[in-house]
Design a protein around this motif. Sequence first.
Motif, short mmCIF file in Angstrom:
data_model
loop_
_atom_site.label_atom_id
_atom_site.label_comp_id
_atom_site.label_asym_id
_atom_site.label_seq_id
_atom_site.Cartn_x
_atom_site.Cartn_y
_atom_site.Cartn_z
N ARG A 91 0.63 -1.26 -0.04
CA ARG A 91 -0.01 -0.06 0.15
C ARG A 91 1.05 1.55 0.02
O ARG A 91 0.48 2.28 -0.60
CB ARG A 91 -0.84 0.06 1.22
N ARG A 94 2.14 1.78 -3.46
CA ARG A 94 1.11 2.47 -4.43
C ARG A 94 1.06 3.98 -4.13
O ARG A 94 0.06 4.33 -4.82
CB ARG A 94 -0.16 1.42 -4.02
N GLU A 96 -0.28 5.03 -1.11
CA GLU A 96 -1.58 5.35 -0.05
C GLU A 96 -0.64 6.30 0.81
O GLU A 96 0.63 6.12 1.47
CB GLU A 96 -2.06 4.18 0.75
N SER A 97 -1.40 7.24 1.75
CA SER A 97 -0.76 8.09 2.68
C SER A 97 -1.18 7.55 4.06
O SER A 97 -1.89 6.97 4.27
CB SER A 97 -1.72 9.67 2.62
N ASN A 99 -2.12 8.40 7.48
CA ASN A 99 -2.88 9.32 8.20
C ASN A 99 -2.36 9.41 9.72
O ASN A 99 -2.58 10.54 10.43
CB ASN A 99 -4.25 8.93 8.44
N LEU A 130 -3.45 3.99 7.53
CA LEU A 130 -3.35 4.07 6.07
C LEU A 130 -4.49 4.53 5.22
O LEU A 130 -5.49 4.16 5.57
CB LEU A 130 -2.80 3.15 5.36
N GLY A 131 -4.49 5.52 4.38
CA GLY A 131 -5.59 5.92 3.38
C GLY A 131 -6.93 6.21 3.86
O GLY A 131 -7.20 6.52 5.12
N GLN A 132 -7.65 6.04 3.07
CA GLN A 132 -9.02 6.76 2.88
C GLN A 132 -9.66 5.45 3.66
O GLN A 132 -10.93 5.59 4.15
CB GLN A 132 -9.72 6.88 1.75
N SER A 133 -9.33 4.20 3.33
CA SER A 133 -10.08 2.89 3.79
C SER A 133 -9.75 3.02 5.40
O SER A 133 -10.51 2.22 6.11
CB SER A 133 -9.56 1.86 3.16
N ARG A 134 -9.16 3.74 5.95
CA ARG A 134 -8.86 3.56 7.45
C ARG A 134 -8.48 2.35 7.88
O ARG A 134 -8.91 1.72 9.13
CB ARG A 134 -10.05 4.03 7.96
N SER A 135 -7.56 1.77 7.32
CA SER A 135 -6.86 0.71 7.79
C SER A 135 -5.99 0.69 8.94
O SER A 135 -5.04 1.78 8.54
CB SER A 135 -6.40 -0.09 6.36
N ALA A 170 2.23 13.00 3.16
CA ALA A 170 1.55 12.15 4.21
C ALA A 170 1.27 12.91 5.27
O ALA A 170 2.46 13.85 5.59
CB ALA A 170 2.38 10.90 4.59
#
Length: 175
Positions: A91, A94, A96-97, A99, A130-135, A170
């Motif tokens: 990720r 790719r 992903e930021s 957070n 990570l990212g918009q998915s809030r993983s 990030a």
Amino acid sequence: MKNFSELKTKLLEIHEKDKKQTITALITAEVLAVLVFGLIGYSIFAGRSTETPAAVLFILLFMPVGVLIPYLFMFAQIRKRPEKINDFVSRLERGESVNNVDTYTDYKLILPLRIIRVRLFPMEYAYVQLGQSRSFFKLPLSAENVQPFKALISQPFSGGVVSSIGGTAAHWSSN
């Protein structure tokens, strides 16, 4: 750590160290539980009392088994961690930021004595969002790798070796 392949290698290396440390903590906890079991069992059966309540015997027999329960959960997390590390690094590659990054010290074995608490087998962990998915990812780190880890994941990915420290892609906080 200068790139994501080094990050992946280092995280998997620290994962193996964490696995060994968890096994050592389990063995230590089991030895202590068996010693307590033996001490209490000896004091009960060495006494002149002929009637020992069945509940006391039941508790004594399951004391060493009860110590295993938290370690079974730890081993379940450890078994899934290499996949999570690979997912985390892919990720990041790719783009992903990140957070949020929180680091903390977790202890595998805590002995609550009367006056003090003895904490054994410390391990640093990074809890990364990570990212918009809030993983969320819980990754083991060593104390000397916390700052390089934060520096690497806070930089924008340029496709190869990270060229400079600090980046703006990030946004994370260690609060």
